[in-house]
Design a protein around this motif. Structure first.
Motif, short mmCIF file in Angstrom:
data_model
loop_
_atom_site.label_atom_id
_atom_site.label_comp_id
_atom_site.label_asym_id
_atom_site.label_seq_id
_atom_site.Cartn_x
_atom_site.Cartn_y
_atom_site.Cartn_z
N ILE A 5 4.66 -14.55 7.57
CA ILE A 5 3.96 -13.39 7.81
C ILE A 5 3.97 -12.83 6.43
N VAL A 6 2.79 -12.43 6.04
CA VAL A 6 2.63 -11.53 4.65
C VAL A 6 1.75 -10.38 5.14
N TYR A 7 1.66 -9.29 4.30
CA TYR A 7 0.46 -8.04 4.39
C TYR A 7 0.08 -7.69 3.22
N GLN A 8 -1.02 -7.06 3.52
CA GLN A 8 -1.96 -6.51 2.26
C GLN A 8 -2.58 -5.26 2.72
N THR A 29 -5.31 4.43 5.41
CA THR A 29 -4.74 2.86 4.81
C THR A 29 -4.00 2.53 6.14
N SER A 30 -4.54 1.05 6.45
CA SER A 30 -3.78 0.20 7.23
C SER A 30 -3.53 -1.09 6.34
N TRP A 31 -2.38 -1.72 7.01
CA TRP A 31 -1.76 -2.76 6.41
C TRP A 31 -2.14 -4.03 7.21
N ILE A 32 -2.77 -4.94 6.72
CA ILE A 32 -3.25 -6.06 7.56
C ILE A 32 -2.19 -7.22 7.28
#
Length: 364
Positions: A5-8, A29-32
């Motif tokens: 799992i990674v986020y952006q 801001t959201s972190w996807i």
């Protein structure tokens, strides 16, 4: 076949300032999240962690650092996910004080479990066969701006309107409601209002009595959360049925949830999966509400279309006949293109439209 799992981060920009009693939002801001399987190249599950400023438990300065720690812990476990172990993984990896992270991880895992096609819950909605009835949201603004929003929502076919109150002059807010009721009675248009806790103990009874003249369906969170004695009195005596919203935030223990609802005995509760800790926590609220004969509906919380899609598909799986408080995906200038569309006051999943997640190509 371990998952990774990674986020952006993705900063959503509002087309117009979104006014509430807590202020005006111009961006969020959201972190996807993206989950991949090393044995299934080209397949990915997506989720969204979008704490709501000033409201979410995890609206904290070191949010990204804690999200990064959750991802590192998950990636170090070498796990695969199935329906039987999903809740175990969530409990082991995501602390309860990070509800939006739990929602995002849960959504991403549900997505990849179902093939990584943005179909998290298979039902008539996600099959493109059935829409979800929604309320049209009227944001706070000037008198003229709010009247314009009312006219716009009615022209789009909404039969339930929800109006934010508590920021402009109360008498002007009443005039807007009066103008709607002058044209449409309660059999034509359902009216909800949301005070976001703006009313004070000394004036809440007066304002509830004034608002009751407009045949309102309900009022959300008339006073600030945490005043359980006052809220219990209001739930018992208000001339307008009360719906608890912010009151539910921060309660993650099942017994604490039950004790709260039993004490306050509201006619309605409003469920925001991003703020409550995802779908499994939302399921607990629904189970308790059903036991106590409390009605409920589900609401999004300014997510992008990634989070909104997950919430909409979950909502459709519950077959709740009340109008839901789902977003339309049209608030932002840089949302992700998706099959989510709005027609005649309902949200649909249009199978002829495609997802466009190209803004996320910068994932590591």
């Amino acid at each position: 076949m371990p998952l990774n799992i990674v986020y952006q981060p993705h900063t959503l920009l509002f087309r117009k300032g979104a006014g509430t009693s807590r202020g005006v939002l111009t961006q969020k801001t959201s972190w996807i999240l993206r989950v991949t399987d090393s044995d299934k190249r080209g397949i990915a599950g997506y989720g969204e962690c979008g704490p709501l400023p000033g409201l979410s438990v995890d609206d904290i300065p070191d949010f990204e650092s804690q999200l990064s720690s959750v991802c590192d812990l998950f990636n170090g476990l070498d796990v695969d996910v199935f329906p039987f172990n999903l809740s175990i993984i969530l409990d082991q990896v995501v602390p309860h004080h990070l509800p939006s992270v739990r929602f995002g991880v849960e959504s991403a895992l549900l997505d990849i479990m179902n093939g990584g096609c943005r179909i998290l819950f298979k039902n008539a909605f996600s099959a493109g066969k059935q829409g979800i009835l929604m309320n049209g949201l009227i944001w706070m603004g000037s008198f003229d701006q709010m009247l314009e929003q009312v006219s716009d929502k009615l022209s789009q076919g909404f039969t339930t309107l929800k109006m934010k109150v508590g920021a402009i002059d109360f008498q002007q807010e009443c005039r807007i409601l009066e103008s709607v009721r002058g044209e449409f009675d309660k059999n034509d248009i359902i009216l909800r209002v949301d005070a976001n806790g703006a009313f004070r103990a000394e004036d809440v009874s007066y304002k509830l009595n004034e608002l009751a003249t407009f045949d309102l369906h309900s009022i959300e969170q008339p006073v600030k959360a945490g005043q359980e004695g006052l809220m219990a009195e209001l739930c018992a005596a208000s001339p307008i049925p009360i719906a608890l919203d912010e009151e539910l935030i921060g309660h993650f223990d099942y017994h604490a949830k039950f004790a709260l609802l039993k004490k306050l005995a509201p006619p309605f509760i409003i469920l925001k999966p991003t703020l409550l800790g995802g779908f499994q926590h939302t399921n607990e609220w629904i189970e308790i509400a059903n036991r106590l004969r409390i009605d409920w509906w589900i609401t999004s919380a300014l997510e992008s279309n990634i989070g909104l899609n997950a919430i909409a598909q979950y909502t459709a799986s519950k077959n709740n006949p009340l109008p839901q408080g789902l977003g339309t995906g049209q608030l932002f200038t840089n949302n992700f293109n998706s099959p989510l569309t709005v027609e005649r006051g309902k949200l649909f999943y249009d199978l002829d439209e495609d997802w466009d997640l190209t803004p996320l190509n910068a994932f590591p």
